[in-house]
Design a protein around this motif. Structure first.
Motif, PDB file in Angstrom:
ATOM      1  N   PHE A 132      -2.557   1.424 -15.225  1.00 18.90           N
ATOM      2  CA  PHE A 132      -3.023   0.630 -14.091  1.00 18.90           C
ATOM      3  C   PHE A 132      -1.840  -0.061 -13.405  1.00 18.90           C
ATOM      4  O   PHE A 132      -1.688   0.009 -12.183  1.00 18.90           O
ATOM      5  N   ALA A 133      -0.988  -0.721 -14.193  1.00 18.95           N
ATOM      6  CA  ALA A 133       0.143  -1.462 -13.648  1.00 18.95           C
ATOM      7  C   ALA A 133       1.094  -0.537 -12.894  1.00 18.95           C
ATOM      8  O   ALA A 133       1.567  -0.870 -11.798  1.00 18.95           O
ATOM      9  N   GLN A 134       1.377   0.611 -13.457  1.00 17.25           N
ATOM     10  CA  GLN A 134       2.262   1.569 -12.798  1.00 17.25           C
ATOM     11  C   GLN A 134       1.649   2.065 -11.488  1.00 17.25           C
ATOM     12  O   GLN A 134       2.343   2.225 -10.485  1.00 17.25           O
ATOM     13  N   SER A 135       0.343   2.296 -11.503  1.00 10.36           N
ATOM     14  CA  SER A 135      -0.345   2.746 -10.290  1.00 10.36           C
ATOM     15  C   SER A 135      -0.263   1.699  -9.196  1.00 10.36           C
ATOM     16  O   SER A 135       0.071   2.006  -8.047  1.00 10.36           O
ATOM     17  N   VAL A 136      -0.568   0.453  -9.538  1.00 11.82           N
ATOM     18  CA  VAL A 136      -0.549  -0.622  -8.546  1.00 11.82           C
ATOM     19  C   VAL A 136       0.856  -0.793  -7.984  1.00 11.82           C
ATOM     20  O   VAL A 136       1.045  -0.909  -6.768  1.00 11.82           O
ATOM     21  N   GLN A 137       1.872  -0.797  -8.865  1.00 11.47           N
ATOM     22  CA  GLN A 137       3.245  -0.972  -8.397  1.00 11.47           C
ATOM     23  C   GLN A 137       3.670   0.173  -7.486  1.00 11.47           C
ATOM     24  O   GLN A 137       4.264  -0.043  -6.443  1.00 11.47           O
ATOM     25  N   SER A 138       3.339   1.386  -7.857  1.00 13.38           N
ATOM     26  CA  SER A 138       3.777   2.534  -7.047  1.00 13.38           C
ATOM     27  C   SER A 138       3.071   2.589  -5.690  1.00 13.38           C
ATOM     28  O   SER A 138       3.607   3.151  -4.739  1.00 13.38           O
ATOM     29  N   LEU A 139       1.890   1.986  -5.584  1.00 11.97           N
ATOM     30  CA  LEU A 139       1.150   1.999  -4.322  1.00 11.97           C
ATOM     31  C   LEU A 139       1.434   0.785  -3.443  1.00 11.97           C
ATOM     32  O   LEU A 139       1.012   0.742  -2.291  1.00 11.97           O
ATOM     33  N   SER A 140       2.137  -0.173  -3.995  1.00 14.03           N
ATOM     34  CA  SER A 140       2.433  -1.391  -3.240  1.00 14.03           C
ATOM     35  C   SER A 140       3.604  -1.170  -2.286  1.00 14.03           C
ATOM     36  O   SER A 140       4.541  -0.445  -2.593  1.00 14.03           O
ATOM     37  N   ASN A 141       3.527  -1.825  -1.138  1.00 14.54           N
ATOM     38  CA  ASN A 141       4.603  -1.730  -0.148  1.00 14.54           C
ATOM     39  C   ASN A 141       5.793  -2.606  -0.517  1.00 14.54           C
ATOM     40  O   ASN A 141       6.864  -2.474   0.065  1.00 14.54           O
ATOM     41  N   THR A 142       5.595  -3.531  -1.433  1.00 17.13           N
ATOM     42  CA  THR A 142       6.661  -4.436  -1.860  1.00 17.13           C
ATOM     43  C   THR A 142       6.776  -4.410  -3.382  1.00 17.13           C
ATOM     44  O   THR A 142       5.853  -3.978  -4.074  1.00 17.13           O
TER      45      THR A 142
END
Length: 192
Positions: A132-142
């Motif tokens: 989950f954490a990796q997914s959120v980070q990779s999809l974030s613009n920042t």
């Protein structure tokens, strides 16, 4: 004439897991026993020990399936053709939809605590959280901080925990799910 009891050879892991799953959903972990599972399957409890060394191992097999399903939802949303913002929305909505559509399973995965199974279930939960954490980070613009990602996870978990038992499934809370997901995305993109 009573039905024939399955022999150790006829009894499968899947049969045991299916019966145990039914019992774990309706009873507390400590109320389920190898004997109660065997009784419902019409076999000896020794036949179950042939496949599983204890109740915790059966429980872990069940949890493994749930975490696989949740992880598949993450994978499907990450691999879609949408832009990053839409994918992030889908990840958040997918998580909440899973929790609301599988309320009993969600409780077993994230809410129920027991020293006999915490080590096993925590390992699976940690791996799922990492994904989950990796997914959120990779999809974030920042670049997000660890606390930003953790807070978004806790906010999703809190939403599911709040709505479970008040709604039957995701469809009954769809509008609130969408509002919550949009709020989280806005919170993650807002920077001081």
């Amino acid at each position: 004439m009573s039905p024939r009891k399955p022999s150790t050879k006829d009894l499968t892991k899947e049969m045991i897991i299916n019966e145990a799953h039914k019992q774990f959903i309706t009873k507390d972990f400590h109320q389920v026993s190898m004997r109660s599972i065997a009784k419902e399957l019409g076999c000896s409890h020794g036949a179950i020990y042939y496949h599983f060394k204890n109740k915790a191992e059966i429980f872990y097999a069940i949890l493994g399936d749930y975490f696989s399903e949740l992880n598949n939802i993450l994978d499907e949303n990450m691999n879609g053709p949408e832009d990053h913002s839409t994918k992030l929305m889908n990840v958040f909505v997918g998580y909440m939809a899973f929790g609301l559509n599988h309320q009993s399973q969600y409780e077993l995965m994230f809410i129920m605590r027991d020293s006999e199974i915490d080590g096993l279930s925590q390992e699976a939960a940690n791996l799922s959280y990492e994904k989950f954490a990796q997914s959120v980070q990779s999809l974030s613009n920042t670049e997000l901080s660890i606390s930003d990602i953790h807070s978004s996870f806790i906010a999703l978990h809190g939403f599911v925990a709040h709505y479970r038992h008040y709604v039957k499934n995701y469809e009954e809370a769809k509008e609130a799910v969408d509002v919550h997901a949009k709020f989280l995305i806005k919170a993650l993109t807002y920077r001081e």
